[in-house]
Design an enzyme around this catalytic site. Structure first.
Site, PDB file in Angstrom:
ATOM      1  CG  ASP A  19      -5.499   6.561   2.933  1.00 16.01           C
ATOM      2  OD1 ASP A  19      -4.741   5.634   3.789  1.00 16.01           O
ATOM      3  OD2 ASP A  19      -3.854   6.556   2.275  1.00 16.01           O
ATOM      4  NE  ARG A  53      -4.265   1.685   1.807  1.00  7.59           N
ATOM      5  CZ  ARG A  53      -3.423   2.670   0.756  1.00  7.59           C
ATOM      6  NH1 ARG A  53      -5.139   2.095  -0.437  1.00  7.59           N
ATOM      7  NH2 ARG A  53      -3.269   2.876   0.395  1.00  7.59           N
ATOM      8  CB  CYS A  69      -0.906  -0.028   1.420  1.00  3.47           C
ATOM      9  SG  CYS A  69      -0.276   0.156   2.575  1.00  3.47           S
TER      10      CYS A  69
HETATM   11  P1  4NP Z   1      -1.398   2.741   4.379  1.00  4.01           P
HETATM   12  O1  4NP Z   1      -2.461   4.496   4.595  1.00  4.01           O
HETATM   13  O2  4NP Z   1      -1.323   3.301   2.785  1.00  4.01           O
HETATM   14  O3  4NP Z   1      -3.094   2.222   4.282  1.00  4.01           O
HETATM   15  O4  4NP Z   1      -0.553   2.592   4.677  1.00  4.01           O
HETATM   16  C1  4NP Z   1      -1.686   5.689   4.641  1.00  4.01           C
HETATM   17  C2  4NP Z   1      -0.665   6.013   6.166  1.00  4.01           C
HETATM   18  C3  4NP Z   1       0.041   6.843   5.476  1.00  4.01           C
HETATM   19  C4  4NP Z   1      -0.067   8.362   4.501  1.00  4.01           C
HETATM   20  C5  4NP Z   1      -0.676   7.269   4.159  1.00  4.01           C
HETATM   21  C6  4NP Z   1      -1.259   6.316   3.553  1.00  4.01           C
HETATM   22  N1  4NP Z   1       0.393   9.084   4.993  1.00  4.01           N
HETATM   23  O5  4NP Z   1       0.694   8.961   4.275  1.00  4.01           O
HETATM   24  O6  4NP Z   1       1.410   9.060   5.619  1.00  4.01           O
END
Ligand code: 4NP
Length: 172
Positions: free
Chosen positions: A143, A31, A25
């Site tokens: 997300d 995720r 992800c």
């Molecule tokens: P993930 O969620 O891609 O599901 O781990 C996110 C976690 C952090 C960020 C973006 C999406 N961020 O921009 O810090």
């Protein structure tokens, strides 16, 4: 919405003694570590965990070394999954090591395909949503970072559905 289709690369993996799967992800704190935890638990339930190597990584390296987001860990724990992965960025070597690179959303998918060093490696990149049988309203694993509790629950619902179906197709 595009109809979901099981990607052809899965047929080439069916029956392989060891299948290496990397979930990806953006941040590798919500995720994809949840996907790793759900897949490991579902594989253990079936007694096939020894036939799988499961890992996760992120396209954005800013959370490297961190445990999954606390909200993701809490929601996963309520369903019996303990998430202890430490975030790490995707590396070029991952394309050689892993048989299947599973993207959570379209942006992840496009960026991973663009990163793949060879055409064969590009074909290893698939979308998690293509393995999800229910949830016709979803065209990716969204997300949850800026959402409330329902976003994290939806991620787990999608991952549980998709991981079971992916295991069925792998025939490990
Ligand atoms: P993930 O969620 O891609 O599901 O781990 C996110 C976690 C952090 C960020 C973006 C999406 N961020 O921009 O810090």
């Amino acid at each position: 919405m595009k109809d979901r289709e099981i990607p052809a690369v899965i047929d080439r993996l069916a029956g392989k003694d060891k299948v290496r799967i990397l979930f990806v992800c953006l941040g590798n704190i919500c995720r994809s570590p949840a996907a790793e935890g759900v897949m490991r638990a579902k594989a253990e339930e079936r007694g096939v965990a020894g036939h799988l190597e499961i890992d996760s990584a992120g396209l954005y390296g800013g959370h490297a070394g961190e445990l999954p987001d606390r909200r993701m860990r809490v929601h996963a724990f309520q369903r019996g999954y303990s998430l202890d992965h430490r975030s790490r960025p995707v590396r070029e070597a991952d394309f050689e090591r892993f048989d299947l690179i599973v993207a959570m959303d379209h942006s992840n998918y496009d960026r991973l395909r663009a990163m793949a060093p060879t055409v064969e490696d590009e074909e290893k990149v698939v979308r998690m949503i293509d393995f999800v049988k229910g949830f016709p309203q979803c065209d990716c694993v969204p997300d949850p970072y800026y959402d409330g509790a329902e976003g994290f629950e939806l991620v787990l619902d999608l991952l549980e559905d998709g991981c079971v179906n992916l295991l069925d197709h792998l025939e490990v």
